[in-house]
Design a protein around this motif. Structure first.
Motif, mmCIF file in Angstrom:
data_model
loop_
_atom_site.group_PDB
_atom_site.id
_atom_site.type_symbol
_atom_site.label_atom_id
_atom_site.label_comp_id
_atom_site.label_asym_id
_atom_site.label_seq_id
_atom_site.Cartn_x
_atom_site.Cartn_y
_atom_site.Cartn_z
ATOM 1 N N SER A 222 -9.470 4.060 1.133
ATOM 2 C CA SER A 222 -10.332 2.891 1.260
ATOM 3 C C SER A 222 -11.777 3.361 1.198
ATOM 4 O O SER A 222 -12.185 4.228 1.977
ATOM 5 C CB SER A 222 -10.071 2.180 2.589
ATOM 6 O OG SER A 222 -10.925 1.074 2.738
ATOM 7 N N TYR B 170 0.815 -1.212 0.000
ATOM 8 C CA TYR B 170 0.000 0.000 0.000
ATOM 9 C C TYR B 170 0.849 1.262 0.000
ATOM 10 O O TYR B 170 1.888 1.339 0.655
ATOM 11 C CB TYR B 170 -0.918 0.039 1.222
ATOM 12 C CG TYR B 170 -2.200 -0.732 1.059
ATOM 13 C CD1 TYR B 170 -3.423 -0.125 1.252
ATOM 14 C CD2 TYR B 170 -2.199 -2.083 0.719
ATOM 15 C CE1 TYR B 170 -4.610 -0.830 1.110
ATOM 16 C CE2 TYR B 170 -3.368 -2.795 0.578
ATOM 17 C CZ TYR B 170 -4.566 -2.157 0.774
ATOM 18 O OH TYR B 170 -5.739 -2.855 0.620
ATOM 19 N N TYR C 245 -8.894 -2.835 -6.601
ATOM 20 C CA TYR C 245 -7.691 -2.129 -6.173
ATOM 21 C C TYR C 245 -7.094 -1.378 -7.353
ATOM 22 O O TYR C 245 -7.013 -1.912 -8.458
ATOM 23 C CB TYR C 245 -6.653 -3.127 -5.631
ATOM 24 C CG TYR C 245 -7.159 -3.888 -4.437
ATOM 25 C CD1 TYR C 245 -6.976 -3.406 -3.150
ATOM 26 C CD2 TYR C 245 -7.845 -5.093 -4.598
ATOM 27 C CE1 TYR C 245 -7.462 -4.095 -2.054
ATOM 28 C CE2 TYR C 245 -8.340 -5.783 -3.499
ATOM 29 C CZ TYR C 245 -8.139 -5.283 -2.236
ATOM 30 O OH TYR C 245 -8.626 -5.958 -1.152
ATOM 31 N N ILE D 142 -6.364 3.370 7.415
ATOM 32 C CA ILE D 142 -6.787 2.061 6.903
ATOM 33 C C ILE D 142 -6.440 0.967 7.919
ATOM 34 O O ILE D 142 -7.248 0.081 8.189
ATOM 35 C CB ILE D 142 -6.146 1.778 5.527
ATOM 36 C CG1 ILE D 142 -6.739 2.732 4.488
ATOM 37 C CG2 ILE D 142 -6.344 0.320 5.121
ATOM 38 C CD1 ILE D 142 -6.040 2.701 3.140
ATOM 39 N N GLU E 260 -8.480 1.104 -2.504
ATOM 40 C CA GLU E 260 -9.226 -0.139 -2.350
ATOM 41 C C GLU E 260 -10.690 0.255 -2.246
ATOM 42 O O GLU E 260 -11.032 1.226 -1.579
ATOM 43 C CB GLU E 260 -8.782 -0.945 -1.120
ATOM 44 C CG GLU E 260 -9.006 -0.251 0.205
ATOM 45 C CD GLU E 260 -8.615 -1.075 1.416
ATOM 46 O OE1 GLU E 260 -7.866 -2.054 1.301
ATOM 47 O OE2 GLU E 260 -9.092 -0.710 2.526
#
Length: 117
Positions: free
Chosen positions: A33, A27, A103, A50, A113
């Motif tokens: 997210s 990441y 993703y 996240i 994501e």
């Protein structure tokens, strides 16, 4: 890493229940997210947010009975996989949670994501 390489590594680590390792290795620090509109889950910006979201979700789980992540499909800078878990959330009956996860990869790191369930 290419999107395909990130997707392959994601899948490899997911098979080892390595979601924390996935976040550390794959990441971007400023990843986002996005969750469906659901009171149980919230959106997050930045890897620390996240991680905190994941920690809060883990604390809600009473017992994990099983889970899966299917092999990713890659298209351009995106990959997607279906995943799910069989869990008992504290104060709720046992449930099967299934989702499609998408993703986005830029410069060899996951920058987005997004989950659909």
């Amino acid at each position: 890493m290419t999107t395909q390489q990130v997707a392959d590594r994601f899948y490899e680590l997911s098979q080892q229940n390595g979601y924390e390792h996935i976040q550390t290795e794959l990441y971007s620090d400023n990843a986002r997210s996005i969750e469906p509109d659901n009171p149980m889950f919230s959106n997050a910006e930045g890897i620390e947010a996240i991680r905190e979201k994941g920690k809060q979700f883990s604390e809600m789980i009473e017992e994990v009975h099983g889970g899966y992540c299917n092999k990713p499909q890659v298209a351009g800078n995106f990959f997607t996989c279906t995943m799910g878990m069989d869990v008992t959330i504290k104060g709720q009956p046992r449930m099967q949670m299934d989702e499609v996860a998408v993703y986005e990869v830029k410069d060899g790191k996951i920058v987005l994501e997004q989950f659909f369930f």
